[in-house]
Design a protein around this motif. Structure first.
Motif, mmCIF file in Angstrom:
data_model
loop_
_atom_site.group_PDB
_atom_site.id
_atom_site.type_symbol
_atom_site.label_atom_id
_atom_site.label_comp_id
_atom_site.label_asym_id
_atom_site.label_seq_id
_atom_site.Cartn_x
_atom_site.Cartn_y
_atom_site.Cartn_z
ATOM 1 N N ALA A 43 33.143 48.768 40.115
ATOM 2 C CA ALA A 43 33.650 48.479 41.461
ATOM 3 C C ALA A 43 34.091 47.026 41.573
ATOM 4 C CB ALA A 43 32.586 48.793 42.509
ATOM 5 N N ALA A 44 33.367 46.135 40.937
ATOM 6 C CA ALA A 44 33.743 44.718 40.971
ATOM 7 C C ALA A 44 35.050 44.491 40.222
ATOM 8 C CB ALA A 44 32.633 43.865 40.367
ATOM 9 N N ILE A 45 35.212 45.154 39.088
ATOM 10 C CA ILE A 45 36.449 45.014 38.323
ATOM 11 C C ILE A 45 37.623 45.539 39.144
ATOM 12 C CG2 ILE A 45 37.709 45.836 36.295
ATOM 13 C CD1 ILE A 45 35.020 45.747 34.805
ATOM 14 N N VAL A 46 37.446 46.696 39.755
ATOM 15 C CA VAL A 46 38.514 47.260 40.576
ATOM 16 C C VAL A 46 38.862 46.301 41.705
ATOM 17 C CG1 VAL A 46 39.125 49.112 42.175
ATOM 18 C CG2 VAL A 46 38.040 49.656 39.996
ATOM 19 N N ALA A 47 37.865 45.789 42.392
ATOM 20 C CA ALA A 47 38.114 44.893 43.519
ATOM 21 C C ALA A 47 38.793 43.602 43.072
ATOM 22 C CB ALA A 47 36.800 44.578 44.231
ATOM 23 N N LEU A 48 38.375 43.051 41.939
ATOM 24 C CA LEU A 48 38.935 41.788 41.477
ATOM 25 C C LEU A 48 40.329 41.941 40.882
ATOM 26 C CD1 LEU A 48 35.790 40.264 39.746
ATOM 27 C CD2 LEU A 48 36.901 39.448 41.825
ATOM 28 N N LEU A 49 40.553 42.996 40.118
ATOM 29 C CA LEU A 49 41.781 43.087 39.352
ATOM 30 C C LEU A 49 42.892 43.876 40.020
ATOM 31 C CD1 LEU A 49 40.284 43.440 35.791
ATOM 32 C CD2 LEU A 49 41.181 41.415 36.917
ATOM 33 N N LEU A 50 42.547 44.800 40.884
ATOM 34 C CA LEU A 50 43.604 45.562 41.533
ATOM 35 C C LEU A 50 44.167 44.818 42.728
ATOM 36 C CD1 LEU A 50 42.436 49.250 41.269
ATOM 37 C CD2 LEU A 50 43.906 47.952 39.761
ATOM 38 N N GLY A 80 45.605 40.045 37.000
ATOM 39 C CA GLY A 80 44.712 40.855 36.177
ATOM 40 C C GLY A 80 45.167 40.916 34.734
ATOM 41 N N ILE A 81 46.476 41.070 34.537
ATOM 42 C CA ILE A 81 47.030 41.107 33.182
ATOM 43 C C ILE A 81 46.808 39.767 32.488
ATOM 44 C CG2 ILE A 81 49.178 41.232 31.865
ATOM 45 C CD1 ILE A 81 50.113 43.306 34.001
ATOM 46 N N SER A 82 47.115 38.681 33.182
ATOM 47 C CA SER A 82 46.946 37.342 32.619
ATOM 48 C C SER A 82 45.493 37.086 32.231
ATOM 49 C CB SER A 82 47.420 36.303 33.635
ATOM 50 O OG SER A 82 47.216 35.008 33.153
ATOM 51 N N ASP A 83 44.571 37.451 33.119
ATOM 52 C CA ASP A 83 43.140 37.262 32.838
ATOM 53 C C ASP A 83 42.695 38.120 31.659
ATOM 54 O OD1 ASP A 83 43.033 35.489 34.952
ATOM 55 O OD2 ASP A 83 42.025 36.892 36.315
ATOM 56 N N ALA A 84 43.198 39.350 31.584
ATOM 57 C CA ALA A 84 42.840 40.242 30.478
ATOM 58 C C ALA A 84 43.294 39.653 29.144
ATOM 59 C CB ALA A 84 43.459 41.623 30.695
ATOM 60 N N VAL A 85 44.543 39.239 29.083
ATOM 61 C CA VAL A 85 45.097 38.683 27.843
ATOM 62 C C VAL A 85 44.351 37.400 27.456
ATOM 63 C CG1 VAL A 85 47.163 37.670 26.799
ATOM 64 C CG2 VAL A 85 47.337 39.782 28.137
ATOM 65 N N ALA A 86 44.075 36.541 28.432
ATOM 66 C CA ALA A 86 43.352 35.291 28.163
ATOM 67 C C ALA A 86 41.938 35.550 27.648
ATOM 68 C CB ALA A 86 43.301 34.433 29.427
ATOM 69 N N SER A 87 41.385 36.712 27.997
ATOM 70 C CA SER A 87 40.028 37.066 27.567
ATOM 71 C C SER A 87 40.010 37.885 26.284
ATOM 72 C CB SER A 87 39.316 37.844 28.679
ATOM 73 O OG SER A 87 39.187 37.033 29.831
ATOM 74 N N GLY A 88 41.171 38.079 25.668
ATOM 75 C CA GLY A 88 41.219 38.771 24.384
ATOM 76 C C GLY A 88 41.500 40.258 24.440
ATOM 77 N N TYR A 89 41.853 40.762 25.614
ATOM 78 C CA TYR A 89 42.194 42.184 25.743
ATOM 79 C C TYR A 89 43.635 42.398 25.278
ATOM 80 C CZ TYR A 89 38.017 43.051 28.550
ATOM 81 O OH TYR A 89 36.726 43.173 28.985
ATOM 82 N N THR A 90 43.922 43.580 24.765
ATOM 83 C CA THR A 90 45.278 43.933 24.365
ATOM 84 C C THR A 90 45.743 45.140 25.174
ATOM 85 O OG1 THR A 90 44.468 45.322 22.555
ATOM 86 C CG2 THR A 90 45.037 43.042 22.016
ATOM 87 N N THR A 134 44.083 47.345 35.377
ATOM 88 C CA THR A 134 44.604 46.414 36.378
ATOM 89 C C THR A 134 46.014 46.812 36.790
ATOM 90 O OG1 THR A 134 44.985 44.088 36.926
ATOM 91 C CG2 THR A 134 45.504 44.771 34.676
ATOM 92 N N ALA A 135 46.417 46.351 37.954
ATOM 93 C CA ALA A 135 47.772 46.600 38.447
ATOM 94 C C ALA A 135 48.421 45.317 38.960
ATOM 95 C CB ALA A 135 47.744 47.658 39.551
#
Length: 127
Positions: free
Chosen positions: A7-14, A106-116, A101-102
């Motif tokens: 729920a926190a991820i959804v709230a923060l990233l969407l 969210g995309i920028s944070d994901a990439v900066a954290s090592g997500y692909t 993320t949408a």
């Protein structure tokens, strides 16, 4: 890094994307009923990971690697309908963690954290 609850991820990233439990925002006038698909949340206890799937193929993938179904979060469009934005899935192999993320942030944070980038799960209407 601390693992957030879904729920926190959804709230923060969407960031204001309305799809969960909001059929009015998921199906505008004129949308074909068969263009909607449930957005399902899955849980993998060994990985402590939530995963959101937007297709039957991905539901089967989740089951095949040990995820269990939790709930239907709402509905998304299966095609890019006017006014929608993509709902992106990212993956972090080191953490064995999925992130959905949408938003550009969210995309920028994901990439900066090592997500692909993994794929687009579907399309949602901004709130």
């Amino acid at each position: 890094m601390r693992k957030f609850r879904w729920a926190a991820i959804v709230a923060l990233l969407l960031g204001g994307i309305a799809f969960a439990g909001a059929p009015a925002t998921a199906e505008p006038a004129g949308a074909a009923p068969n263009a909607l698909r449930g957005l399902f949340t899955w849980w993998h206890s060994a990985r402590a990971d939530h995963y959101a799937s937007g297709t039957a193929v991905r539901d089967n993938d989740a089951l095949n690697v040990g995820y269990t179904f939790l709930r239907n979060e709402g509905y998304l469009q299966t095609t890019n309908v006017s006014g929608t934005v993509p709902l992106y899935l990212y993956w972090h192999s080191g953490r064995m963690d999925n992130l959905t993320t949408a938003t550009a942030t969210g995309i920028s944070d994901a990439v900066a954290s090592g997500y692909t980038f993994a794929r687009i799960e579907g399309y949602v209407f901004p709130a």
